[in-house]
Design a protein around this motif. Structure first.
Motif, short mmCIF file in Angstrom:
data_model
loop_
_atom_site.label_atom_id
_atom_site.label_comp_id
_atom_site.label_asym_id
_atom_site.label_seq_id
_atom_site.Cartn_x
_atom_site.Cartn_y
_atom_site.Cartn_z
N LYS A 35 32.94 76.51 21.81
CA LYS A 35 31.68 75.80 22.09
C LYS A 35 30.51 76.76 22.34
O LYS A 35 29.36 76.32 22.35
CB LYS A 35 31.86 74.92 23.33
N ILE A 36 30.82 78.02 22.61
CA ILE A 36 29.79 78.93 23.12
C ILE A 36 29.18 79.78 22.00
O ILE A 36 29.89 80.54 21.34
CB ILE A 36 30.36 79.84 24.21
N PRO A 37 27.86 79.69 21.80
CA PRO A 37 27.18 80.50 20.78
C PRO A 37 26.99 81.95 21.24
O PRO A 37 25.95 82.31 21.77
CB PRO A 37 25.84 79.77 20.59
N ARG A 38 28.01 82.77 21.05
CA ARG A 38 28.00 84.15 21.57
C ARG A 38 26.81 84.96 21.05
O ARG A 38 26.30 85.84 21.75
CB ARG A 38 29.31 84.86 21.21
N HIS A 39 26.35 84.66 19.84
CA HIS A 39 25.25 85.44 19.26
C HIS A 39 23.96 85.30 20.07
O HIS A 39 23.08 86.15 19.98
CB HIS A 39 25.00 85.02 17.80
N LEU A 40 23.85 84.25 20.88
CA LEU A 40 22.65 84.07 21.69
C LEU A 40 22.64 84.96 22.93
O LEU A 40 21.60 85.13 23.57
CB LEU A 40 22.52 82.61 22.13
N ILE A 126 21.15 76.71 26.89
CA ILE A 126 22.28 76.16 26.13
C ILE A 126 23.05 75.09 26.92
O ILE A 126 24.09 74.60 26.48
CB ILE A 126 23.24 77.27 25.66
N ASN A 127 22.51 74.73 28.10
CA ASN A 127 23.08 73.66 28.93
C ASN A 127 24.50 73.96 29.43
O ASN A 127 25.36 73.08 29.46
CB ASN A 127 23.07 72.32 28.17
N PHE A 128 24.71 75.21 29.82
CA PHE A 128 25.96 75.59 30.48
C PHE A 128 25.62 76.26 31.81
O PHE A 128 26.01 77.39 32.09
CB PHE A 128 26.78 76.54 29.60
N THR A 129 24.90 75.54 32.63
CA THR A 129 24.40 76.08 33.89
C THR A 129 25.47 76.03 34.97
O THR A 129 26.08 74.98 35.19
CB THR A 129 23.17 75.27 34.37
N PRO A 130 25.71 77.16 35.67
CA PRO A 130 26.67 77.14 36.77
C PRO A 130 26.14 76.37 37.97
O PRO A 130 24.94 76.08 38.05
CB PRO A 130 26.85 78.63 37.10
N LYS A 131 27.02 76.06 38.90
CA LYS A 131 26.61 75.33 40.11
C LYS A 131 25.68 76.18 40.96
O LYS A 131 24.66 75.70 41.47
CB LYS A 131 27.84 74.91 40.91
N HIS A 132 26.03 77.46 41.13
CA HIS A 132 25.17 78.39 41.87
C HIS A 132 25.16 79.73 41.16
O HIS A 132 26.23 80.26 40.83
CB HIS A 132 25.67 78.58 43.31
N GLN A 133 23.96 80.26 40.96
CA GLN A 133 23.80 81.57 40.34
C GLN A 133 23.01 82.45 41.29
O GLN A 133 21.86 82.14 41.63
CB GLN A 133 23.10 81.44 38.98
N ILE A 134 23.63 83.54 41.74
CA ILE A 134 23.08 84.32 42.86
C ILE A 134 22.84 85.76 42.44
O ILE A 134 23.67 86.37 41.74
CB ILE A 134 24.03 84.26 44.08
#
Length: 216
Positions: A35-40, A126-134
């Protein structure tokens, strides 16, 4: 922003088949990677090579890991949907996106401000946001959000970090590469507060995880 085309998706399918040949057999993990567009996540000059099983340089003199390494570490975690997963070393955000694609509640830390800002931007797009990014020191973990069902460390550490072990839930698994210039991959299963079961899974090479080295 670069697009995710049918050509890219076709290359991803070839990569998934290659990972199967190399021994990745968890279909759920393979589906997440597909599902993940690695090239981005990498520089445009490497776009045509993005779906080869290779590492590439990224910002702040860091690297994006081989897809096999990402798949192997993820497979060792045995993630169940909804589990709390702590990632030490967001990097480009590629591994983060795979964890999110698996349905985990992802808490991720990055010590390089440049990478922190880059990964935050791309993961949102890409709408794969984690719950918390620190932005912070991965050695400290995130005690205020502990315990975690799973912990993944994406940089090489010289010794087992005690603070991360303390933040692992009983019954939880940590996947961590340990060593100086080269590392051995380990899983750590927390049986109780003072008892851990470790297993070794071969040689790898990661950038080092540096303590007290948060870079603005």
């Amino acid at each position: 922003m670069k697009q995710d085309t049918l050509k890219h998706k076709g290359k991803r399918n070839k990569l998934i088949n290659l990972l199967k040949q190399k021994g990745i057999n968890d279909e759920i993990v393979l589906n997440a990677l597909n599902k993940i567009p690695r090239h981005l996540f990498i520089d445009s000059i490497f776009e045509d090579l993005a779906y080869e099983d290779r590492a590439f340089p990224i910002l702040s003199n860091q690297t994006i890991s081989h897809p096999y390494t990402v798949a192997f570490q993820t497979q060792l975690l045995h993630i169940q949907k909804g589990e709390k997963v702590l990632e030490i070393g967001t990097g480009s955000g590629y591994q983060t996106s795979v964890l999110v694609a698996l349905g985990a509640q992802v808490f991720t830390i990055e010590r390089q401000k440049e990478l922190f800002e880059f990964s935050k931007k791309i993961l949102r797009k890409i709408n794969f946001t984690p719950k918390h990014q620190i932005f912070g020191d991965g050695y400290l973990g995130l005690p205020s959000f502990a315990p975690f069902d799973k912990i993944i460390v994406t940089a090489g550490v010289p010794t087992m970090p005690k603070k991360l072990l303390e933040q692992l839930a009983i019954g939880g698994i940590m996947v961590i590469p340990i060593g100086e210039k080269e590392q051995k991959m380990y899983t750590v299963l927390k049986l109780d507060e003072n008892t851990f079961e470790t297993m070794e899974f071969g040689d790898y090479q990661f950038v080092p995880m540096l303590e007290n080295r948060v870079i603005e």
